[in-house]
Design a protein around this motif. Structure first.
Motif, short mmCIF file in Angstrom:
data_model
loop_
_atom_site.label_atom_id
_atom_site.label_comp_id
_atom_site.label_asym_id
_atom_site.label_seq_id
_atom_site.Cartn_x
_atom_site.Cartn_y
_atom_site.Cartn_z
N TRP A 27 0.83 -1.20 0.00
CA TRP A 27 0.00 0.00 0.00
C TRP A 27 0.87 1.26 0.00
CZ3 TRP A 27 -1.22 3.37 4.34
CH2 TRP A 27 -2.26 4.27 4.08
N MET A 28 1.90 1.27 0.85
CA MET A 28 2.80 2.41 0.92
C MET A 28 3.58 2.59 -0.38
SD MET A 28 2.44 4.23 3.53
CE MET A 28 3.88 5.25 3.38
N LYS A 29 3.94 1.49 -1.03
CA LYS A 29 4.67 1.57 -2.30
C LYS A 29 3.81 2.27 -3.35
CE LYS A 29 6.82 -1.31 -5.80
NZ LYS A 29 7.06 -2.68 -6.26
N ILE A 30 2.53 1.95 -3.39
CA ILE A 30 1.62 2.58 -4.34
C ILE A 30 1.50 4.07 -4.03
CG2 ILE A 30 -0.78 2.71 -5.11
CD1 ILE A 30 -0.88 -0.38 -4.68
N LEU A 31 1.32 4.41 -2.76
CA LEU A 31 1.20 5.82 -2.37
C LEU A 31 2.47 6.59 -2.72
CD1 LEU A 31 -0.60 5.67 1.10
CD2 LEU A 31 -1.59 6.16 -1.15
N LYS A 32 3.63 6.01 -2.44
CA LYS A 32 4.90 6.67 -2.76
C LYS A 32 5.05 6.88 -4.25
CE LYS A 32 7.40 5.03 1.29
NZ LYS A 32 8.43 4.10 1.78
N GLU A 33 4.66 5.89 -5.03
CA GLU A 33 4.75 5.99 -6.49
C GLU A 33 3.92 7.17 -7.01
OE1 GLU A 33 2.81 3.44 -10.04
OE2 GLU A 33 4.00 2.28 -8.59
N TYR A 34 2.69 7.28 -6.53
CA TYR A 34 1.82 8.38 -6.96
C TYR A 34 2.29 9.72 -6.40
CZ TYR A 34 -1.51 5.56 -9.49
OH TYR A 34 -2.09 4.75 -10.44
N ALA A 35 2.87 9.73 -5.22
CA ALA A 35 3.40 10.97 -4.64
C ALA A 35 4.56 11.50 -5.48
CB ALA A 35 3.84 10.74 -3.20
N GLU A 36 5.45 10.61 -5.87
CA GLU A 36 6.58 11.03 -6.70
C GLU A 36 6.10 11.50 -8.08
OE1 GLU A 36 9.32 7.78 -6.86
OE2 GLU A 36 9.81 7.95 -4.73
N LYS A 37 5.14 10.78 -8.64
CA LYS A 37 4.61 11.13 -9.95
C LYS A 37 3.95 12.50 -9.94
CE LYS A 37 1.32 9.44 -13.37
NZ LYS A 37 0.30 8.42 -13.65
N ASN A 38 3.27 12.85 -8.84
CA ASN A 38 2.55 14.11 -8.74
C ASN A 38 3.31 15.18 -7.97
OD1 ASN A 38 -0.17 13.65 -10.03
ND2 ASN A 38 -0.02 11.87 -8.69
N ASP A 39 4.56 14.89 -7.62
CA ASP A 39 5.43 15.83 -6.91
C ASP A 39 4.76 16.39 -5.65
OD1 ASP A 39 7.87 17.14 -6.61
OD2 ASP A 39 7.10 18.96 -7.55
N THR A 40 4.30 15.49 -4.81
CA THR A 40 3.65 15.87 -3.55
C THR A 40 4.01 14.84 -2.48
OG1 THR A 40 1.55 16.55 -2.56
CG2 THR A 40 1.46 14.68 -4.06
N SER A 41 3.46 14.99 -1.30
CA SER A 41 3.78 14.07 -0.21
C SER A 41 2.86 12.85 -0.21
CB SER A 41 3.64 14.80 1.13
OG SER A 41 2.29 15.10 1.38
N VAL A 42 3.31 11.82 0.46
CA VAL A 42 2.52 10.60 0.61
C VAL A 42 1.25 10.91 1.40
CG1 VAL A 42 2.49 8.30 1.65
CG2 VAL A 42 4.52 9.08 0.43
N THR A 43 1.38 11.76 2.40
CA THR A 43 0.23 12.15 3.21
C THR A 43 -0.84 12.82 2.36
OG1 THR A 43 1.71 12.48 5.08
CG2 THR A 43 -0.49 13.45 5.25
N ASN A 44 -0.42 13.70 1.48
CA ASN A 44 -1.36 14.40 0.61
C ASN A 44 -2.08 13.41 -0.31
OD1 ASN A 44 -2.78 16.30 -0.83
ND2 ASN A 44 -1.00 17.19 -1.82
N ILE A 45 -1.35 12.46 -0.86
CA ILE A 45 -1.96 11.45 -1.74
C ILE A 45 -2.96 10.61 -0.96
CG2 ILE A 45 -1.49 9.37 -3.10
CD1 ILE A 45 -0.68 11.95 -4.52
#
Length: 56
Positions: A27-45
């Motif tokens: 789950w965290m890996k998916i969140l981190k992937e989308y956070a990096e893609k959208n240039d934002t934090s994992v918390t925000n995603i």
């Protein structure tokens, strides 16, 4: 994030059997992937995803 991105991410997360237990790392890996893609934090995603889930 767009609604389409949220839907895509949600489909991936729903495939994880126990996202807050044994599947937490996946789950965290998916969140981190989308956070990096959208240039934002994992918390925000995570907040965007939860807000979207509540609405739907």
């Amino acid at each position: 994030m767009t609604v389409e991105e949220l839907k895509r991410m949600d489909r991936r997360i729903r495939r994880i059997p126990d996202p807050f237990g044994s599947g937490y790392e996946a789950w965290m890996k998916i969140l981190k992937e989308y956070a990096e893609k959208n240039d934002t934090s994992v918390t925000n995603i995570a907040m965007q995803h939860f807000a979207w889930r509540i609405k739907n």
